[in-house]
Design a protein around this motif. Sequence first.
Motif, PDB file in Angstrom:
ATOM      1  N   THR A  12      49.136  33.249  44.044  1.00 25.24           N
ATOM      2  CA  THR A  12      47.662  32.668  43.981  1.00 25.24           C
ATOM      3  C   THR A  12      47.046  32.690  42.373  1.00 25.24           C
ATOM      4  O   THR A  12      48.052  33.054  41.602  1.00 25.24           O
ATOM      5  N   GLY A  13      46.184  32.312  42.210  1.00 23.72           N
ATOM      6  CA  GLY A  13      45.492  32.226  40.975  1.00 23.72           C
ATOM      7  C   GLY A  13      45.916  31.037  39.964  1.00 23.72           C
ATOM      8  O   GLY A  13      46.051  29.910  40.593  1.00 23.72           O
ATOM      9  N   SER A  24      46.717  35.072  31.116  1.00 23.70           N
ATOM     10  CA  SER A  24      46.669  35.396  32.419  1.00 23.70           C
ATOM     11  C   SER A  24      47.617  36.241  33.163  1.00 23.70           C
ATOM     12  O   SER A  24      48.692  36.201  32.749  1.00 23.70           O
ATOM     13  N   ASP A  25      47.285  36.555  34.279  1.00 21.63           N
ATOM     14  CA  ASP A  25      47.952  37.280  35.222  1.00 21.63           C
ATOM     15  C   ASP A  25      48.712  36.667  36.380  1.00 21.63           C
ATOM     16  O   ASP A  25      48.285  35.678  36.521  1.00 21.63           O
ATOM     17  N   ASP A  27      49.051  36.394  40.157  1.00 21.98           N
ATOM     18  CA  ASP A  27      48.247  37.317  41.216  1.00 21.98           C
ATOM     19  C   ASP A  27      49.116  36.992  42.659  1.00 21.98           C
ATOM     20  O   ASP A  27      49.513  35.900  42.817  1.00 21.98           O
ATOM     21  N   ILE A  29      48.450  38.061  46.653  1.00 23.00           N
ATOM     22  CA  ILE A  29      47.712  38.403  47.714  1.00 23.00           C
ATOM     23  C   ILE A  29      48.675  38.927  48.904  1.00 23.00           C
ATOM     24  O   ILE A  29      49.693  38.248  49.063  1.00 23.00           O
ATOM     25  N   VAL A  62      43.702  47.249  45.456  1.00 22.94           N
ATOM     26  CA  VAL A  62      44.354  46.325  44.221  1.00 22.94           C
ATOM     27  C   VAL A  62      45.364  47.371  43.310  1.00 22.94           C
ATOM     28  O   VAL A  62      44.897  48.274  42.909  1.00 22.94           O
ATOM     29  N   ASN A  64      47.388  46.898  39.686  1.00 27.91           N
ATOM     30  CA  ASN A  64      47.986  46.374  38.420  1.00 27.91           C
ATOM     31  C   ASN A  64      48.842  46.914  37.658  1.00 27.91           C
ATOM     32  O   ASN A  64      48.823  48.256  37.645  1.00 27.91           O
ATOM     33  N   GLU A  73      48.809  41.651  39.405  1.00 28.16           N
ATOM     34  CA  GLU A  73      47.908  42.301  40.192  1.00 28.16           C
ATOM     35  C   GLU A  73      48.430  41.889  41.660  1.00 28.16           C
ATOM     36  O   GLU A  73      48.640  40.703  42.001  1.00 28.16           O
ATOM     37  N   TYR A  75      46.933  42.222  45.330  1.00 30.27           N
ATOM     38  CA  TYR A  75      45.619  42.577  45.947  1.00 30.27           C
ATOM     39  C   TYR A  75      45.753  42.391  47.792  1.00 30.27           C
ATOM     40  O   TYR A  75      46.470  41.328  47.866  1.00 30.27           O
ATOM     41  N   ALA A  86      40.985  33.869  47.777  1.00 33.11           N
ATOM     42  CA  ALA A  86      41.888  33.895  46.230  1.00 33.11           C
ATOM     43  C   ALA A  86      42.794  32.650  46.727  1.00 33.11           C
ATOM     44  O   ALA A  86      42.913  31.724  46.039  1.00 33.11           O
TER      45      ALA A  86
END
Length: 141
Positions: A12-13, A24-25, A27, A29, A62, A64, A73, A75, A86
């Motif tokens: 996501t993200g 930016s990382d 993401d 989920i 979470v 990282n 990341e 989550y 997200a």
Amino acid sequence: MDLLKYYDPLLTGTVPIAVNIESSDLDIICCYHDHDSFAGHITELFNGFKNFELIVKSSAVVANFTVDNFQIEIYGEAKPTRMQHAYRHMLIEHRLLQIHGDDLRTRVICLKKAGYKTEPAFAIALGLTGDPYRALLDLEL
């Protein structure tokens, strides 16, 4: 993603909708059924990576860490991934980008480079008021 397949992982993200910037990382989920087991499994899988950090909250886990200069990341919460905020935010943002085109994308990226998180950047670019996370969810179909 294969390592996380049991948890129905979704990317996501900003990366999937192309509003990512250099900092930016990635993401990911996940949906877990057992909070403590998920936290333990994530630690087993990823604690050898650079900058590994695990944050265990009452309602989420979470992690990282860094892989090949990419911030990751993970989550997890006990909610299906397609119902998590997200994922829902990303779908709404994607739809808004389809409607408003590259002008919105450019404005969001500029705001992100100025230090704004993604949802506040979208809210500012669209003139939304109040809590930007809630304001975006209010646009959900």
